[in-house]
Design an enzyme around this catalytic site. Structure first.
Site, short mmCIF file in Angstrom:
data_model
loop_
_atom_site.label_atom_id
_atom_site.label_comp_id
_atom_site.label_asym_id
_atom_site.label_seq_id
_atom_site.Cartn_x
_atom_site.Cartn_y
_atom_site.Cartn_z
N LYS A 47 0.82 -1.21 0.00
CA LYS A 47 0.00 0.00 0.00
C LYS A 47 0.87 1.27 0.00
O LYS A 47 0.57 2.21 -0.73
CB LYS A 47 -0.90 -0.04 1.24
N ARG A 85 -9.56 2.62 9.94
CA ARG A 85 -9.18 1.24 10.17
C ARG A 85 -10.20 0.50 11.03
O ARG A 85 -10.03 -0.68 11.31
CB ARG A 85 -7.86 1.23 10.92
N ARG A 102 11.04 -7.71 5.84
CA ARG A 102 11.07 -6.24 5.77
C ARG A 102 11.92 -5.57 6.84
O ARG A 102 12.58 -4.56 6.56
CB ARG A 102 9.63 -5.73 5.83
N ARG A 159 11.18 -3.80 9.83
CA ARG A 159 10.84 -2.62 10.60
C ARG A 159 10.70 -3.05 12.06
O ARG A 159 10.51 -4.23 12.34
CB ARG A 159 9.50 -2.07 10.07
N ARG A 212 -0.76 -7.66 13.90
CA ARG A 212 -1.24 -6.65 12.94
C ARG A 212 -2.17 -7.27 11.91
O ARG A 212 -3.13 -6.66 11.48
CB ARG A 212 -0.07 -5.93 12.29
P1 ADP Z 1 0.86 -1.29 8.42
O1 ADP Z 1 2.19 -1.42 7.77
O2 ADP Z 1 0.58 -2.35 9.43
O3 ADP Z 1 -0.27 -1.06 7.45
P2 ADP Z 1 0.85 1.51 9.38
O4 ADP Z 1 2.17 2.08 9.05
O5 ADP Z 1 -0.33 1.98 8.61
O6 ADP Z 1 0.96 -0.06 9.37
O7 ADP Z 1 0.54 1.72 10.94
C1 ADP Z 1 1.43 1.28 11.93
C2 ADP Z 1 0.71 1.22 13.28
O8 ADP Z 1 0.16 2.50 13.59
C3 ADP Z 1 -0.48 0.26 13.33
O9 ADP Z 1 -0.07 -1.06 13.61
C4 ADP Z 1 -1.31 0.90 14.46
O10 ADP Z 1 -0.78 0.59 15.74
C5 ADP Z 1 -1.11 2.37 14.24
N1 ADP Z 1 -2.16 2.98 13.39
C6 ADP Z 1 -1.99 3.52 12.15
N2 ADP Z 1 -3.15 3.97 11.66
C7 ADP Z 1 -4.11 3.71 12.60
C8 ADP Z 1 -5.51 3.92 12.69
N3 ADP Z 1 -6.22 4.50 11.68
N4 ADP Z 1 -6.15 3.51 13.80
C9 ADP Z 1 -5.48 2.94 14.81
N5 ADP Z 1 -4.16 2.69 14.79
C10 ADP Z 1 -3.47 3.07 13.70
#
Ligand code: ADP
Length: 187
Positions: free
Chosen positions: A13, A88, A127, A129, A140
């Site tokens: 994404k 989300r 990855r 991270r 996740r």
């Molecule tokens: P991913 O690579 O899992 O899609 P993101 O970079 O979008 O992750 O987000 C990393 C973390 O930030 C998530 O695992 C969550 O803890 C938090 N987070 C991000 N966006 C949201 C949201 N809209 N609602 C709740 N938590 C969020």
């Protein structure tokens, strides 16, 4: 163009989001990036969010909703934006609908990037991270399945959902996305 981009962790994404915002010249609103920046800057929000993020859990809805409300008011969002990582949860989606309804600026399209779970796990494991440890990855994916996947039905019922196959090269996937979004460009 006002766009929501939904997909599980590891779907690609972030990479596609970069391409979309540069082609359509819209703002990129990544809640993951915003939270990581807040965490690095040790703001009150960042400190609160850190505990959830490091477990692979979602940050509480009210924190995220306030963050997005503020961000959507900025000048660079008035020409359109891509929401990446938000909403989300159903509660976040409802809050967004309410905000956009008040401004009379509804969403144009919700794009789902679909990748099978086995492939996601394989990609994420490579990855590296900080929140990519196996048990955090698993959490996740669980959060996605349980809290975020229900949004697909929510937006399907509103007639906004378009699904894109996320398997293939970055270029192949972007081509599929482009063929959908070109229809909305300029909106
Ligand atoms: P991913 O690579 O899992 O899609 P993101 O970079 O979008 O992750 O987000 C990393 C973390 O930030 C998530 O695992 C969550 O803890 C938090 N987070 C991000 N966006 C949201 C949201 N809209 N609602 C709740 N938590 C969020």
């Amino acid at each position: 163009m006002r766009l929501v981009f939904i997909g599980p962790p590891g779907a690609g994404k972030g990479t596609q989001a970069e391409r979309i915002v540069s082609r359509y010249m819209i703002a990129h609103l990544s809640t993951g990036d915003m939270l990581r920046a807040a965490r690095n800057a040790k703001t009150p929000l960042g400190i609160q969010a850190d505990a959830y993020m490091s477990r692979g859990e979602l940050v509480p809805d009210d924190l995220i909703i306030d963050l997005i409300r503020e961000r959507l008011a900025a000048d660079d969002c008035q020409r359109g934006y891509l929401l990446d990582g938000f909403p989300r949860t159903i509660a976040q989606a409802e809050a967004l609908d309410k905000m956009l309804g008040e401004k009379k600026t509804p969403l144009d399209v919700v794009l789902e990037l679909r990748v099978p779970e086995e492939e996601l796990f394989r990609r994420l494991a490579g990855r590296g991270r900080a929140d990519d440890k196996p048990e955090v990855i698993r959490q996740r994916l669980v959060a996605y399945r349980e809290q975020t996947a229900p949004l697909l039905d929510y937006y399907q019922e509103k007639g906004l959902l378009k699904t894109v196959d996320g398997l293939g090269t970055v270029d192949e996937v972007f081509e599929r996305i482009r063929s959908i979004l070109d229809e909305f460009a300029g909106a």
